[in-house]
Design a protein around this motif. Sequence first.
Motif, PDB file in Angstrom:
ATOM      1  N   UNK A 124       0.833  -1.215   0.000  1.00 21.48           N
ATOM      2  CA  UNK A 124       0.000   0.000   0.000  1.00 21.48           C
ATOM      3  C   UNK A 124       0.865   1.262   0.000  1.00 21.48           C
ATOM      4  N   UNK A 125       1.937   1.266   0.757  1.00 22.77           N
ATOM      5  CA  UNK A 125       2.828   2.428   0.764  1.00 22.77           C
ATOM      6  C   UNK A 125       3.502   2.636  -0.592  1.00 22.77           C
ATOM      7  N   UNK A 126       3.690   1.555  -1.325  1.00 27.53           N
ATOM      8  CA  UNK A 126       4.324   1.634  -2.643  1.00 27.53           C
ATOM      9  C   UNK A 126       3.340   2.025  -3.739  1.00 27.53           C
ATOM     10  N   UNK A 127       2.071   2.257  -3.386  1.00 27.49           N
ATOM     11  CA  UNK A 127       1.085   2.716  -4.364  1.00 27.49           C
ATOM     12  C   UNK A 127       0.011   1.713  -4.707  1.00 27.49           C
ATOM     13  N   UNK A 128       0.048   0.526  -4.116  1.00 25.15           N
ATOM     14  CA  UNK A 128      -0.997  -0.468  -4.372  1.00 25.15           C
ATOM     15  C   UNK A 128      -2.266  -0.110  -3.637  1.00 25.15           C
ATOM     16  N   UNK A 129      -3.388  -0.319  -4.288  1.00 25.20           N
ATOM     17  CA  UNK A 129      -4.695  -0.064  -3.694  1.00 25.20           C
ATOM     18  C   UNK A 129      -5.428  -1.391  -3.559  1.00 25.20           C
ATOM     19  N   UNK A 130      -5.919  -1.689  -2.364  1.00 22.73           N
ATOM     20  CA  UNK A 130      -6.661  -2.937  -2.172  1.00 22.73           C
ATOM     21  C   UNK A 130      -7.953  -2.882  -2.965  1.00 22.73           C
ATOM     22  N   UNK A 131      -8.231  -3.979  -3.673  1.00 24.15           N
ATOM     23  CA  UNK A 131      -9.442  -4.090  -4.491  1.00 24.15           C
ATOM     24  C   UNK A 131     -10.068  -5.460  -4.255  1.00 24.15           C
ATOM     25  N   UNK A 132     -11.307  -5.611  -4.686  1.00 23.19           N
ATOM     26  CA  UNK A 132     -11.979  -6.897  -4.604  1.00 23.19           C
ATOM     27  C   UNK A 132     -11.605  -7.739  -5.818  1.00 23.19           C
ATOM     28  N   UNK A 133     -11.397  -9.025  -5.576  1.00 20.35           N
ATOM     29  CA  UNK A 133     -11.137  -9.959  -6.670  1.00 20.35           C
ATOM     30  C   UNK A 133     -12.337 -10.890  -6.851  1.00 20.35           C
ATOM     31  N   UNK A 134     -13.421 -10.600  -6.181  1.00 18.36           N
ATOM     32  CA  UNK A 134     -14.620 -11.437  -6.230  1.00 18.36           C
ATOM     33  C   UNK A 134     -14.794 -12.183  -4.922  1.00 18.36           C
ATOM     34  N   UNK A 135     -15.995 -12.677  -4.657  1.00 19.86           N
ATOM     35  CA  UNK A 135     -16.291 -13.300  -3.357  1.00 19.86           C
ATOM     36  C   UNK A 135     -15.360 -14.451  -2.983  1.00 19.86           C
ATOM     37  N   UNK A 136     -15.051 -15.341  -3.918  1.00 22.72           N
ATOM     38  CA  UNK A 136     -14.180 -16.466  -3.602  1.00 22.72           C
ATOM     39  C   UNK A 136     -12.789 -15.971  -3.242  1.00 22.72           C
ATOM     40  N   UNK A 137     -12.224 -15.127  -4.098  1.00 28.06           N
ATOM     41  CA  UNK A 137     -10.859 -14.660  -3.886  1.00 28.06           C
ATOM     42  C   UNK A 137     -10.764 -13.731  -2.690  1.00 28.06           C
ATOM     43  N   UNK A 138     -11.813 -12.965  -2.401  1.00 28.39           N
ATOM     44  CA  UNK A 138     -11.781 -12.109  -1.213  1.00 28.39           C
ATOM     45  C   UNK A 138     -11.705 -12.939   0.063  1.00 28.39           C
ATOM     46  N   UNK A 139     -12.217 -14.166   0.004  1.00 26.56           N
ATOM     47  CA  UNK A 139     -12.134 -15.049   1.171  1.00 26.56           C
ATOM     48  C   UNK A 139     -10.727 -15.602   1.357  1.00 26.56           C
TER      49      UNK A 139
END
Length: 55
Positions: A17-32
């Motif tokens: 996150x400090x390097x510029x990455x933003x958390x996003x959803x990858x879909x219900x399965x992948x979010x788990x």
Amino acid sequence: MLYLDGPPDDELVPRIERAGGTRVSAGPYWDRWSVAFADPDGYRLVLCTRAWSND
């Protein structure tokens, strides 16, 4: 997609996150089972806590 076979190091997510990455959803399965990021150029990185096997 990177299969880590366990949770990421405690400092890895904040470091991305400090390097510029933003958390996003990858879909219900992948979010788990993972943490997904979009970089400033729109590329995605998914850190999956599960293992990968070719068996």
